[in-house]
Design an enzyme around this catalytic site. Structure first.
Site, short mmCIF file in Angstrom:
data_model
loop_
_atom_site.label_atom_id
_atom_site.label_comp_id
_atom_site.label_asym_id
_atom_site.label_seq_id
_atom_site.Cartn_x
_atom_site.Cartn_y
_atom_site.Cartn_z
CE LYS A 101 4.19 -4.39 10.39
NZ LYS A 101 3.03 -4.15 10.76
CB SER A 119 3.26 2.28 6.54
OG SER A 119 3.75 1.65 5.44
NE ARG A 120 -2.74 1.52 9.96
CZ ARG A 120 -3.06 0.48 9.29
NH1 ARG A 120 -2.55 -0.57 9.57
NH2 ARG A 120 -4.08 0.66 8.67
CG MET A 132 -1.90 -1.30 1.30
SD MET A 132 -3.42 -0.98 2.05
CE MET A 132 -3.00 -0.77 3.74
N GLY A 133 2.17 1.20 -0.36
CA GLY A 133 3.01 2.18 -0.47
C GLY A 133 3.60 2.52 0.77
CD GLN A 171 -6.17 -3.80 2.68
OE1 GLN A 171 -5.80 -4.19 1.63
NE2 GLN A 171 -5.23 -3.80 3.80
CG HIS A 179 7.03 -2.16 2.07
ND1 HIS A 179 7.10 -1.00 2.91
CD2 HIS A 179 5.96 -2.74 2.13
CE1 HIS A 179 5.75 -0.87 3.16
NE2 HIS A 179 5.04 -2.19 3.02
#
Ligand code: PAF
Length: 286
Positions: free
Chosen positions: A155, A192-193, A29-30, A60, A36
């Site tokens: 993860k 990413s979060r 999702m970038g 999602q 990644h």
């Protein structure tokens, strides 16, 4: 090469297939990070051509989740992919993927619904419909790119297990490779979060890894009773931590057991500064 259209990806892939090349897909999702990149590196090692999809998949996310806020960094993602020698960055719009309606529901879209047994626990318990959205977009990506192999991170352990189940049940000819969790030096699992966390929050977030490591070391010392192993977590938690779940399950089937064994996985989800973080560890080694 950045491509936004399904037709253009298909055209490229068709040529590669004619040459008999092995194609790898890394669905993302970038907001790409070293986690990644480890998937991309693995794909580069084992495939002749690599496609990275960058698509923040609306279906999602639940209505109260962070779809609008989710980091979107396509220029930086493309640069990283170019550095890694990725052949195609496929970044479709929601319209390209789902048609005019954009944000769709299962009233209007053909969905993939993974079995209740796999989704009624862990992340699926609070993120209702999340794995329908994941499986639907992953199957669409598989149909668009037609890769030989696809690469997912450990993860999101529940996600990989569910994707493997979908591929098996629906006879999808794609080999799923799972790659290990990548962590900061501190032990924090890359996500990413993590971008939403302050420096203080990042320190508080280390509790996830500490709890999991502690459970593993207790298991290695001979404690196998799952309730007792889970109990050990509570001394680590403070009012900065909003624990969503801590489970110890079978690492292949997500079955519950009363005693841990070498096939067990401990999984945790916890909010820190309102950011939902997940992590997991295999009790029996890698
Ligand atoms: O893990 C993710 O980033 C997403 O769930 C995925 C697999 C790219 C599907 O949107």
């Amino acid at each position: 090469m950045l491509i936004n259209s399904i037709e253009e990806v298909r055209r490229n892939v068709k040529e590669w297939k004619k040459e008999g090349l092995k194609i790898g897909l890394v669905p993302t999702m970038g907001a790409l990070h070293a986690g990644h990149l480890s998937l991309i590196k693995k794909a580069k090692k084992t495939c002749d051509r690599v496609v990275v999809s960058v698509f923040v998949n609306p279906i999602q996310f639940g209505p109260s989740e962070d779809f609008d806020k989710y980091p979107r960094t396509l220029d930086a993602d493309e640069k990283l992919c170019n550095q890694e020698g990725v052949d195609i960055v496929f970044a479709p719009s929601p319209k390209e993927m789902y048609g005019d309606a954009g944000r769709l529901s299962n009233d209007t879209l053909t969905y993939v619904c993974p079995p209740f047994f796999y989704v009624n626990k862990l992340c699926g318990k609070t993120r209702v419909g999340h794995f329908d959205g994941v499986c639907t977009v992953v199957l669409k990506l598989f149909n668009i790119v037609q890769p030989d192999c696809a690469f997912f991170g450990q993860k999101d352990a529940q996600q990989v297990i569910i994707v493997k189940k979908m591929v098996k049940d629906l006879n999808v000819p794609v080999e799923i490779t799972q790659c290990p969790i990548v962590r900061e030096e501190s032990g924090l699992a890359l996500s990413s979060r993590n971008k939403y966390l302050t420096e203080e929050g990042k320190k508080d977030a280390l509790v996830l890894n500490k709890i999991l490591n502690n459970i593993k070391s207790c298991y290695q010392k001979g404690i196998t009773d799952i309730s007792a192993l889970k109990e050990t977590a509570y001394s680590f938690l403070t009012d900065k931590h909003d624990l969503e779940y801590l489970e110890i399950l079978d690492r292949n089937t997500l079955e519950e057991k009363s005693q841990a064994d070498n096939n067990s996985i401990a999984l945790i989800a916890c909010r820190v500064e309102g950011v939902r973080l997940i992590d997991n560890i295999y009790l029996g080694g890698i």
